[in-house]
Design a protein around this motif. Structure first.
Motif, PDB file in Angstrom:
ATOM      1  N   ARG A 134      10.990 -37.840  22.758  1.00 38.90           N
ATOM      2  CA  ARG A 134       9.592 -38.221  22.950  1.00 38.90           C
ATOM      3  C   ARG A 134       9.213 -39.459  22.139  1.00 38.90           C
ATOM      4  O   ARG A 134       8.266 -40.162  22.511  1.00 38.90           O
ATOM      5  CB  ARG A 134       8.665 -37.060  22.558  1.00 38.90           C
ATOM      6  CG  ARG A 134       8.734 -35.885  23.489  1.00 38.90           C
ATOM      7  CD  ARG A 134       7.944 -34.695  22.950  1.00 38.90           C
ATOM      8  NE  ARG A 134       6.503 -34.910  22.941  1.00 38.90           N
ATOM      9  CZ  ARG A 134       5.628 -34.048  22.429  1.00 38.90           C
ATOM     10  NH1 ARG A 134       6.075 -32.928  21.868  1.00 38.90           N
ATOM     11  NH2 ARG A 134       4.342 -34.296  22.467  1.00 38.90           N
ATOM     12  N   ALA A 135       9.887 -39.699  21.052  1.00 41.27           N
ATOM     13  CA  ALA A 135       9.518 -40.798  20.165  1.00 41.27           C
ATOM     14  C   ALA A 135      10.662 -41.794  20.054  1.00 41.27           C
ATOM     15  O   ALA A 135      11.730 -41.469  19.535  1.00 41.27           O
ATOM     16  CB  ALA A 135       9.163 -40.257  18.778  1.00 41.27           C
ATOM     17  N   ALA A 136      10.441 -43.000  20.530  1.00 44.00           N
ATOM     18  CA  ALA A 136      11.491 -44.021  20.510  1.00 44.00           C
ATOM     19  C   ALA A 136      11.941 -44.332  19.095  1.00 44.00           C
ATOM     20  O   ALA A 136      13.100 -44.679  18.875  1.00 44.00           O
ATOM     21  CB  ALA A 136      10.981 -45.294  21.192  1.00 44.00           C
ATOM     22  N   TRP A 137      11.043 -44.199  18.114  1.00 44.08           N
ATOM     23  CA  TRP A 137      11.415 -44.489  16.718  1.00 44.08           C
ATOM     24  C   TRP A 137      12.423 -43.478  16.208  1.00 44.08           C
ATOM     25  O   TRP A 137      13.265 -43.816  15.386  1.00 44.08           O
ATOM     26  CB  TRP A 137      10.171 -44.486  15.827  1.00 44.08           C
ATOM     27  CG  TRP A 137       9.052 -45.275  16.376  1.00 44.08           C
ATOM     28  CD1 TRP A 137       9.053 -46.616  16.687  1.00 44.08           C
ATOM     29  CD2 TRP A 137       7.756 -44.789  16.723  1.00 44.08           C
ATOM     30  NE1 TRP A 137       7.843 -46.986  17.192  1.00 44.08           N
ATOM     31  CE2 TRP A 137       7.021 -45.889  17.226  1.00 44.08           C
ATOM     32  CE3 TRP A 137       7.137 -43.547  16.644  1.00 44.08           C
ATOM     33  CZ2 TRP A 137       5.693 -45.770  17.655  1.00 44.08           C
ATOM     34  CZ3 TRP A 137       5.821 -43.429  17.070  1.00 44.08           C
ATOM     35  CH2 TRP A 137       5.117 -44.521  17.570  1.00 44.08           C
ATOM     36  N   LEU A 138      12.339 -42.247  16.672  1.00 43.72           N
ATOM     37  CA  LEU A 138      13.307 -41.222  16.268  1.00 43.72           C
ATOM     38  C   LEU A 138      14.605 -41.397  17.021  1.00 43.72           C
ATOM     39  O   LEU A 138      15.697 -41.310  16.458  1.00 43.72           O
ATOM     40  CB  LEU A 138      12.753 -39.814  16.526  1.00 43.72           C
ATOM     41  CG  LEU A 138      11.341 -39.497  16.017  1.00 43.72           C
ATOM     42  CD1 LEU A 138      11.010 -38.032  16.286  1.00 43.72           C
ATOM     43  CD2 LEU A 138      11.183 -39.835  14.555  1.00 43.72           C
ATOM     44  N   ASP A 139      14.491 -41.661  18.302  1.00 54.07           N
ATOM     45  CA  ASP A 139      15.669 -41.845  19.143  1.00 54.07           C
ATOM     46  C   ASP A 139      16.470 -43.074  18.709  1.00 54.07           C
ATOM     47  O   ASP A 139      17.687 -43.132  18.927  1.00 54.07           O
ATOM     48  CB  ASP A 139      15.226 -41.990  20.605  1.00 54.07           C
ATOM     49  CG  ASP A 139      16.359 -41.797  21.586  1.00 54.07           C
ATOM     50  OD1 ASP A 139      17.147 -40.853  21.425  1.00 54.07           O
ATOM     51  OD2 ASP A 139      16.471 -42.609  22.526  1.00 54.07           O
ATOM     52  N   GLY A 140      15.803 -44.037  18.086  1.00 54.04           N
ATOM     53  CA  GLY A 140      16.463 -45.275  17.683  1.00 54.04           C
ATOM     54  C   GLY A 140      17.166 -45.211  16.345  1.00 54.04           C
ATOM     55  O   GLY A 140      17.762 -46.207  15.906  1.00 54.04           O
ATOM     56  N   LEU A 141      17.114 -44.060  15.680  1.00 60.66           N
ATOM     57  CA  LEU A 141      17.826 -43.904  14.411  1.00 60.66           C
ATOM     58  C   LEU A 141      19.291 -43.568  14.656  1.00 60.66           C
ATOM     59  O   LEU A 141      19.631 -42.923  15.651  1.00 60.66           O
ATOM     60  CB  LEU A 141      17.192 -42.772  13.591  1.00 60.66           C
ATOM     61  CG  LEU A 141      15.750 -42.965  13.124  1.00 60.66           C
ATOM     62  CD1 LEU A 141      15.221 -41.671  12.518  1.00 60.66           C
ATOM     63  CD2 LEU A 141      15.641 -44.110  12.128  1.00 60.66           C
ATOM     64  N   ASP A 142      20.157 -43.995  13.737  1.00 58.13           N
ATOM     65  CA  ASP A 142      21.554 -43.581  13.861  1.00 58.13           C
ATOM     66  C   ASP A 142      21.675 -42.103  13.503  1.00 58.13           C
ATOM     67  O   ASP A 142      20.732 -41.477  12.993  1.00 58.13           O
ATOM     68  CB  ASP A 142      22.472 -44.448  12.998  1.00 58.13           C
ATOM     69  CG  ASP A 142      22.143 -44.401  11.510  1.00 58.13           C
ATOM     70  OD1 ASP A 142      21.816 -43.300  10.995  1.00 58.13           O
ATOM     71  OD2 ASP A 142      22.204 -45.452  10.848  1.00 58.13           O
ATOM     72  N   ASP A 143      22.829 -41.519  13.758  1.00 56.41           N
ATOM     73  CA  ASP A 143      23.002 -40.078  13.584  1.00 56.41           C
ATOM     74  C   ASP A 143      22.746 -39.628  12.150  1.00 56.41           C
ATOM     75  O   ASP A 143      22.122 -38.579  11.918  1.00 56.41           O
ATOM     76  CB  ASP A 143      24.419 -39.658  14.014  1.00 56.41           C
ATOM     77  CG  ASP A 143      24.635 -39.780  15.514  1.00 56.41           C
ATOM     78  OD1 ASP A 143      23.627 -39.888  16.251  1.00 56.41           O
ATOM     79  OD2 ASP A 143      25.802 -39.775  15.946  1.00 56.41           O
ATOM     80  N   GLU A 144      23.214 -40.418  11.181  1.00 56.69           N
ATOM     81  CA  GLU A 144      23.062 -40.021   9.783  1.00 56.69           C
ATOM     82  C   GLU A 144      21.593 -39.996   9.370  1.00 56.69           C
ATOM     83  O   GLU A 144      21.135 -39.056   8.713  1.00 56.69           O
ATOM     84  CB  GLU A 144      23.860 -40.984   8.893  1.00 56.69           C
ATOM     85  CG  GLU A 144      23.937 -40.563   7.425  1.00 56.69           C
ATOM     86  CD  GLU A 144      22.747 -41.053   6.612  1.00 56.69           C
ATOM     87  OE1 GLU A 144      22.385 -40.378   5.614  1.00 56.69           O
ATOM     88  OE2 GLU A 144      22.168 -42.087   6.975  1.00 56.69           O
ATOM     89  N   ARG A 145      20.849 -41.007   9.770  1.00 56.32           N
ATOM     90  CA  ARG A 145      19.438 -41.064   9.380  1.00 56.32           C
ATOM     91  C   ARG A 145      18.608 -40.050  10.158  1.00 56.32           C
ATOM     92  O   ARG A 145      17.646 -39.489   9.631  1.00 56.32           O
ATOM     93  CB  ARG A 145      18.904 -42.475   9.577  1.00 56.32           C
ATOM     94  CG  ARG A 145      19.592 -43.515   8.700  1.00 56.32           C
ATOM     95  CD  ARG A 145      19.013 -44.883   8.899  1.00 56.32           C
ATOM     96  NE  ARG A 145      17.777 -45.034   8.176  1.00 56.32           N
ATOM     97  CZ  ARG A 145      16.823 -45.904   8.508  1.00 56.32           C
ATOM     98  NH1 ARG A 145      16.974 -46.677   9.586  1.00 56.32           N
ATOM     99  NH2 ARG A 145      15.736 -46.018   7.800  1.00 56.32           N
TER     100      ARG A 145
END
Length: 235
Positions: free
Chosen positions: A23-34
């Motif tokens: 739902r949130a592009a800012w979350l989806d745009g994080l790498d797996d570790e972050r």
């Protein structure tokens, strides 16, 4: 040692977490570790804070997970200490409607209030430079050292560097606004140093290239403080 008496936070359901990230592009745009680090922070947020819908607003379980994740974005590098607000800050209120069209508000020793309508609008336009959840959470970070002045708690040398960088940029930005010049970022940032910090933080997560163009020295400080911004795909 009485740590064993503290209840263990309930893990966030996998399906709810994955849905929040979609739902949130800012979350989806994080790498797996972050993203994994953010999940830990959001889990603690939900364990220690109370999300209270106001008026007729009804939230689903997934909405609470989403709000927790958005509020914790500014804590990715800062860590869980950012959740240790004063004792009165034990609830995150969610505001759907308000007579004076309040978007969000944060008190250093009180609740964090968000407009759910504006949260949804931010999610729908993730490149526009707006994220009210980040904005209000940044005010909480700003106040952790006892003063809401645009400078969060930092090591002394970094604090001096930060204060000098932000003051110069803020003064120049205010001069632009006072002269009636068009600015690349929201002119609301000229309201006060703490608003300058909060607005610039929104751009760090949602429009980092624009922030770099408008305020390169501020952008560099925020990358150091928050880490690199999410990689958001254009839609």
């Amino acid at each position: 040692m009485l740590q064993w008496l503290r209840p263990t936070p309930r893990p966030i359901n996998d399906a709810l977490w994955e849905h929040a990230c979609r739902r949130a592009a800012w979350l989806d745009g994080l790498d797996d570790e972050r993203r994994a680090r953010l999940r830990v922070l959001a889990t603690r947020f939900l364990h220690e804070k109370t999300i209270t819908p106001i008026g007729e607003l009804q939230l689903q379980a997934g909405d609470g997970v989403l709000l927790a994740a958005l509020c914790c974005l500014p804590l990715l590098a800062f860590g869980e200490v950012g959740l240790e607000h004063r004792s009165h800050m034990d609830a995150a209120g969610v505001l759907h409607e308000w007579d004076d069209e309040l978007i969000g508000e944060s008190w250093d020793s009180g609740p964090l209030i968000l407009s759910w309508a504006d949260v949804q609008a931010d999610l729908a336009a993730p490149h526009e430079g707006y994220c009210v959840a980040v904005h209000e959470m940044v005010h909480k970070l700003d106040a952790l050292d006892g003063a809401m002045d645009g400078t969060p708690p930092l090591p002394r040398e970094w604090q001096r560097e930060w204060a000098g960088t932000f003051q110069r940029a803020y003064d120049a930005f205010c001069a632009q606004v006072d002269a009636g010049e068009e600015t690349l970022i929201d002119p609301y940032a000229a309201e006060a140093p703490e608003e300058f910090f909060a607005v610039a933080s929104e751009y760090h997560f949602s429009a980092p290239d624009l922030l770099q163009q408008a305020l390169p020295e501020v952008a560099a400080q925020l990358r150091r403080f928050y880490g690199e911004p999410p990689r958001i795909a254009m839609r």
